[in-house]
Design a protein around this motif. Structure first.
Motif, PDB file in Angstrom:
ATOM      1  N   THR A   5     -62.206 -88.902  39.487  1.00 28.45           N
ATOM      2  CA  THR A   5     -63.208 -88.201  40.290  1.00 28.45           C
ATOM      3  C   THR A   5     -62.573 -86.932  40.872  1.00 28.45           C
ATOM      4  OG1 THR A   5     -62.574 -89.663  42.066  1.00 28.45           O
ATOM      5  CG2 THR A   5     -64.636 -90.154  40.944  1.00 28.45           C
TER       6      THR A   5
ATOM      7  N   ALA B  12     -66.435 -89.162  29.087  1.00 36.07           N
ATOM      8  CA  ALA B  12     -66.194 -89.157  30.530  1.00 36.07           C
ATOM      9  C   ALA B  12     -66.930 -87.971  31.146  1.00 36.07           C
ATOM     10  CB  ALA B  12     -64.703 -89.066  30.809  1.00 36.07           C
TER      11      ALA B  12
ATOM     12  N   ASP C  33     -63.559 -92.467  34.222  1.00 34.80           N
ATOM     13  CA  ASP C  33     -64.323 -91.826  35.300  1.00 34.80           C
ATOM     14  C   ASP C  33     -63.875 -92.320  36.664  1.00 34.80           C
ATOM     15  OD1 ASP C  33     -65.855 -90.330  33.645  1.00 34.80           O
ATOM     16  OD2 ASP C  33     -67.512 -91.744  33.544  1.00 34.80           O
TER      17      ASP C  33
ATOM     18  N   GLN D  73     -73.646 -88.017  38.302  1.00 39.70           N
ATOM     19  CA  GLN D  73     -73.419 -89.361  38.831  1.00 39.70           C
ATOM     20  C   GLN D  73     -74.295 -89.597  40.059  1.00 39.70           C
ATOM     21  OE1 GLN D  73     -71.945 -90.430  36.148  1.00 39.70           O
ATOM     22  NE2 GLN D  73     -70.329 -91.567  37.157  1.00 39.70           N
TER      23      GLN D  73
ATOM     24  N   GLY E  94     -61.502 -86.027  33.692  1.00 40.76           N
ATOM     25  CA  GLY E  94     -61.796 -87.212  32.892  1.00 40.76           C
ATOM     26  C   GLY E  94     -61.877 -86.874  31.422  1.00 40.76           C
TER      27      GLY E  94
END
Lengths: 358, 793
Positions: free
Chosen positions: A336, A286, A332, B399, A291
């Motif tokens: 957040t 993660a 995930d 991300q 996470g």
């Protein structure tokens, strides 16, 4: 003078992927030394064979993909995979087992997914688990640790080891049940009795001959990596904590139903190797700190579940890690972090324009 | 004074090498007047200023040369006295390397100032006057963003300011401009702080935030605060807050968090949470603007980097070309990797060294090639997460990188891309040396572009829908009018027909096609009076259109601004309307002059059909119809039959072609087409019979069943072929049935079966009467049909 339009930041820290990977390799040295001490030269042969074949496979695929080979080899990720395969496979196992493990790890589990950074599963664990399922006999024949050898008997010599590995010439009495096997097959004996009767426990101090020291060695390596800030404490510590909590909950005061004490679980099998070298693999874990805590804890729980209640496999690190690799994107989604200026974390799929937008 | 204010922890952050000593070895310096000053008109955030001087004009130092264009803009002044030699596009320091309108001044070396209006006691003035003074002086944020200070100091009435933060963090490596300024102008900084406090209605907390790596500045400011507190009790309120060095603590959002623990909500201003954050240099500039009436014409800039022989801070006139500054500091171009305005973390590469120093130039960094080498090629992201650990905004940079590569804008939004302050901490720590910030900037740009385009397309869609609606409405109106006109025309026709019947009852017989055609044509033609009225209406309508088009365009809601393009379009429309009007008028005139001739000609043509033949005007419909009818009449029956046969053959050939094509395509229309072909064959047979009756043999034998249709038997008898046709018809029906609902299908089937049954019975009866050979087949067919009907019913 040609002025390049280089955008900010113009400066860069000293950190490099290759450096991180090399640090990981260095950190395995105590573990490898301990393994070699207790199980003999076979461990070193495994590590060497696996590392070389992993690098070879990586180079081969890079050549096929028409990529600069040295640029990619320099990140040392193939070397790390090789070393981890080397220490996971039983010493003195046939050479083709090591080569196929390297092939599975590098070609199937890593490069077919796009190479470095794109593999959803830990390559070393994919290789380990695939071979464990395919060749259960060869994969579970662990050498007898040094303290349990009969008087006068020593670990196999280099020649005997090479004969065994490359020509399948058997070595007498080289293998014995591991601590986890013994615990798994126990029925009827309380832990105290087990510790007194089974030589593997008699010869050991806390969790079985040899294995406890191997785990402590890997723990040392892990602490070194933490100190070097190669990874954060979140995933490994939460995994170990979860394992401790599970084993404490189901300790059952050492009865014959007990799955073993927390100390036993921490220092047996691949616990420390898993916690500091497998669970911390960033690519397949993660991403956020929260996470990673969840990810590590779930692996810890799964390891205990497989060890205590699983039917066929004594250790569960490989399976637990792969299962959680699967779940990492899911974790995930729910973990957040809360961004500066936001009241609460935003879900990874929430595309609404929040707080006035931009 | 110094107090025990809580210093909050900044999440993330990095500790890059500071490199601050090298530029602090020398005192604050000055450079000689450059040969030319280039003063851009947009040195600030907001609308560029408008030039208020002429080329060739002599200007004094501090003279206004660019007036602020609106509130969100800033004045621009001449930095020294001299002559304006050009007002043109020049390179400005900007990440894009763009040019901007600049006033170019050739200094005369006298440095003559305009008369300044100092102010001894600002507290005697009201706040708006003070804001005006600051605005007039062109003060804009000197920290880097260039936000017009007068705008910042005038929060909305709903925003109650309780904290004023003076930003002396200066967290970027290399830059020491604010450090130096605090050391040498600490007293002015304190005075400026008190001035801003006065303007902001004396907020409770007056904080000067300084990172702990600037001990000299901290000492100087503390001393100045203590000094000021002797005479001014409010100065005792000022707290000098020292906090640990960590990049990027100097960001306004981050400093607010460190000093107050409050976060500026995403998409809001700091004033919304009661905080105003001003750079220390800006506070000094504001103070000088009020106290001495001095416009902002110079600033402290750090000249640093190993490619320079002298590294120090200079008080430099705005507009000084950077190339000149570099030369003054012994710039070694051969060893420089690049020249950066700002620091190494957030500064941008200067593409043109001729660009001048502007209000936001806090540092000129000229690193050597060893100091800041070119970036190494990026490796794959291993998702190590170190970037997330150092992100001061608690984003997930890896991300964001992932989605930025994929151009997944929705995901980027949901990962709060727009809360990224582009501090570069993530790129700095990335072990794979991925230029993360570059990806975020590009993604932000694309998203903004995307949104602008979406807005545009939304607007045009609305316009389009509106237009469609309007057209539909117009069409409906037209249709209604058309129907009304048609009715009127029909009535007129009827009347005319009656009239014609009255006048020409005797000579017109149905057998005479010529006169019939003449009647037909004249019936469709309106009477001259009606025609005239119609043309007049046309003229009137054209006039109306022209008038409408000539109306001036008026801005409205959907179309707030009249564009050049629209005006041109209107001109075109007016021209068109004029042309139409002219045409209509011409037609009317022609009609009036030619009135009487046309009907007369028609009448004569009708009266003398054959004689008039060569003179027939083919444009005249009456005459044309007459000619056609005559041609038919003159044909002999034999010719007629032949022509008929020829045309039938042609049609048959075509039909057979179609059948073949349908077969090849497996078309559903196959049966219908075959039937058509058969019918044509029948007709040909009839035509042949007619011909033979006329005593003429036609050479080619009648075409038998088309070769492309093996299933169809030769038309042995009329009955059989008819039966074949019926079967085909039934097939076609079955195909059509597929589209109907079940109930409908059943009803339809029953009905068709019944009709077929009756027909089949008739056939059978006929066959029985004639003792046909196929009688058994007919019988079987009838029984089958009966069975089927029972099944369905």
């Amino acid at each position: 003078m040609a002025l390049l339009n280089i955008t900010s930041p113009h400066t860069h820290g000293a950190n490099r992927t290759g450096r991180l990977m090399r640090l990981v390799v260095y950190a395995t040295i105590p573990g490898i030394v301990a393994l070699t001490h207790f199980f003999g030269i076979g461990v070193l042969i495994n590590v060497l064979l696996a590392s070389l074949s992993c690098i070879a496979f990586e180079a081969l695929v890079m050549k096929l993909r028409a990529r600069p080979i040295m640029f990619y080899l320099r990140d040392c990720s193939a070397l790390v995979t090789g070393v981890l395969i080397g220490v996971s496979l039983p010493p003195y196992c046939p050479w083709w087992l090591v080569i196929s493990a390297s092939f599975v790890a590098i070609v199937l589990a890593k490069q077919l997914y796009g190479g470095m950074g794109f593999n959803p599963f830990n390559p070393a664990m994919v290789a380990y688990v695939l071979l464990l399922i395919s060749f259960p006999v060869q994969m579970t024949q662990w050498a007898t640790p040094l303290p349990m050898l009969a008087d006068g008997q020593t670990a196999p010599s280099l020649v005997a080891a090479l004969d065994k590995i490359f020509f399948s010439i058997p070595i007498d009495g080289y293998s014995s049940a591991t601590v986890l096997d013994v615990m798994k097959q126990n029925s009827g004996l309380t832990l105290d009795d087990l510790y007194q009767q089974q030589p593997v426990f008699v010869e050991g101090r806390w969790a079985g001959a040899g294995w406890e020291w191997v785990n402590i060695a890997f723990l040392l390596g892990g602490i070194y990596l933490l100190y070097k800030k190669v990874f954060t404490w979140h995933a490994p510590i939460s995994m170990l904590l979860a394992l401790v909590v599970m084993s404490a909950l189901f300790y059952d005061s050492g009865s014959s139903n007990s799955g073993g004490s927390p100390t036993y679980h921490l220092l047996s099998g691949a616990t420390m190797l898993g916690a500091f070298f497998i669970v911390t693999d960033p690519v397949s874990s993660a991403v956020s700190t929260r996470g990673r805590i969840v990810y590590g804890a779930l692996i810890g729980v799964l390891i205990y579940v497989i060890r205590a209640w699983g039917t066929s496999y004594p250790d569960g690190v490989g399976f637990a890690v792969l299962l959680m690799n699967f779940a990492a994107p899911f974790i995930d989604y729910y973990t957040t972090p809360r961004t500066y200026g936001h009241k609460k974390p935003r879900r990874a799929t929430d595309a609404s324009t929040q707080d006035g937008g931009h | 004074m110094t107090s025990l204010i809580k210093v909050w922890e900044l999440p993330g952050g990095i500790h890059p090498p500071e490199h601050k000593d090298q530029s602090l070895q020398l005192p604050l310096g000055r450079v000689p007047l450059p040969p030319v000053l280039v003063i851009p008109l947009n040195q600030h955030m907001g609308t560029p200023a408008q030039p208020v001087v002429q080329v060739g004009e002599r200007v004094l130092a501090g003279q206004l040369i660019g007036a602020a264009d609106g509130t969100f803009s800033a004045n621009t002044h001449a930095s020294t006295s001299g002559t304006v030699i050009a007002i043109e596009e020049r390179a400005i320091p900007h990440p894009s390397g763009m040019n901007s309108e600049s006033v170019v001044i050739e200094p005369d070396g006298k440095d003559e100032w305009i008369e300044l209006t100092p102010c001894e006691d600002y507290r005697s003035l009201d706040r708006l006057t003070l804001l005006d003074k600051i605005r007039a002086a062109g003060v804009a944020g000197l920290g880097g963003a260039g936000f017009p200070t007068a705008v910042k100091l005038a929060p909305k009435s709903t925003q109650v300011i309780d904290t004023l933060i003076l930003n002396g963090a200066e967290c970027e490596p290399y830059i020491t401009a604010d450090d130096m300024l605090m050391q040498v102008r600490a007293a002015e900084l304190v005075a400026g702080t008190l001035l801003l406090s006065h303007i902001l209605h004396h907020p409770k907390n007056l904080l000067i935030g300084i990172e702990d790596n600037k001990p000299k500045a901290i000492a100087a400011v503390k001393a100045a605060v203590a000094g000021a507190a002797v005479t001014d009790p409010e100065a005792a309120n000022i707290q000098v807050v020292v906090f640990p060095t960590k990049y990027p603590s100097g960001g306004a959002k981050q400093l607010t968090q460190i000093l107050t623990g409050r976060e500026i909500p995403s998409g809001h201003h700091s004033a919304d949470i009661g905080v105003i954050c001003v750079n220390v240099g800006t506070a000094v500039a504001a103070w000088r603007a009020v106290r001495f009436g001095e416009p902002l014409v110079s600033r402290v800039t750090t000249m640093v980097g190993d490619a320079l022989a002298t590294q120090r801070n200079v008080d430099v006139l705005l507009g000084t070309p950077i190339s000149y500054l570099l030369t003054q500091h012994g710039f070694n171009a051969n060893n420089a990797s690049r020249v950066v305005m700002g620091g190494p973390m957030m500064g941008f590469t200067l593409l043109d060294l001729a660009a001048p120093v502007i209000k936001t130039t806090n540092c000129i960094l000229a690193p050597s090639k060893q100091e800041l080498p070119e970036p190494t090629p990026a490796q794959a992201c291993i998702r190590c997460g170190i970037c997330a650990e150092v992100c001061p905004a608690s984003l997930l940079p890896q991300q964001l990188f992932w989605y930025a590569q994929a151009e997944d804008f929705d995901r980027l939004e949901s990962h709060n891309l727009f809360d990224c302050i582009e501090c570069g901490a993530c790129s700095y720590v990335c072990p794979s040396t991925i230029p993360l910030v570059q990806y975020y900037r590009a993604a932000k740009g694309s998203i903004r572009l995307h949104e602008i385009e979406k807005e545009k397309s939304d607007r045009s869609r609305q316009r389009f829908e509106f237009r469609q609606e309007r057209i539909a409405k117009e069409e409906a109106e037209k249709e209604a009018k058309r129907v009304a006109r048609q009715k009127a025309a029909e009535e007129a026709k009827k009347k005319l027909a009656e009239k014609a019947a009255e006048t020409a009852a005797a000579p017109v017989s149905s057998a005479d096609p010529i006169s019939a055609a003449a009647v037909k044509v004249s019936a469709t033609q309106a009477t001259p009076d009606e025609q005239k009225a119609k043309l007049e209406r046309l003229v009137a309508a054209a006039k109306n259109t022209l008038e409408f088009q000539q109306k001036p365009l008026v801005p409205n809601k959907t179309n707030p601004v009249i564009s050049e393009e629209q005006l041109v379009k209107q001109q075109v429309r007016i021209k068109q309307a004029e042309l139409k009007l002219a045409e209509a008028e011409q037609k009317l005139a022609d009609f009036i002059t030619g009135l009487g001739t046309t009907p007369a000609a028609a009448a004569s043509a009708a009266a003398a059909p054959i004689a008039a033949e060569p003179a027939v005007d083919m444009n005249d419909p009456v005459a044309a119809a007459i000619a056609r009818a005559q041609a038919k009449l003159t044909m002999s029956p034999e010719d007629k039959a032949r022509a008929n046969l020829e045309s039938l053959r042609g049609r048959l050939a075509k039909a057979e072609e179609k059948v073949a094509a349908a077969k090849a395509d497996g078309s559903a229309n196959l049966d219908a087409l075959q039937q058509g072909a058969e019918k044509l064959q029948q007709k040909i047979a009839e035509a042949l019979a007619e011909l033979s009756a006329l005593g003429i043999e036609d050479k080619p034998a009648p075409v038998a069943a088309p070769a492309t249709e093996p299933a169809a038997p030769e038309p042995v008898s009329a009955e059989q072929s008819a039966a074949q046709a019926a079967i085909e018809k039934a097939k076609a029906k079955a195909a059509a049935l597929a589209n109907m609902s079940d109930d409908e299908k059943r009803a339809e089937q029953i009905q068709s079966l019944q009709t077929r049954l009756t027909k089949a019975r008739e056939r059978l009866a006929k066959a029985e009467a004639e003792n046909d050979a196929n009688i058994e087949a007919f019988r079987a067919g009838v029984t089958k049909l009966e069975e089927k009907l029972q099944e369905l019913a």
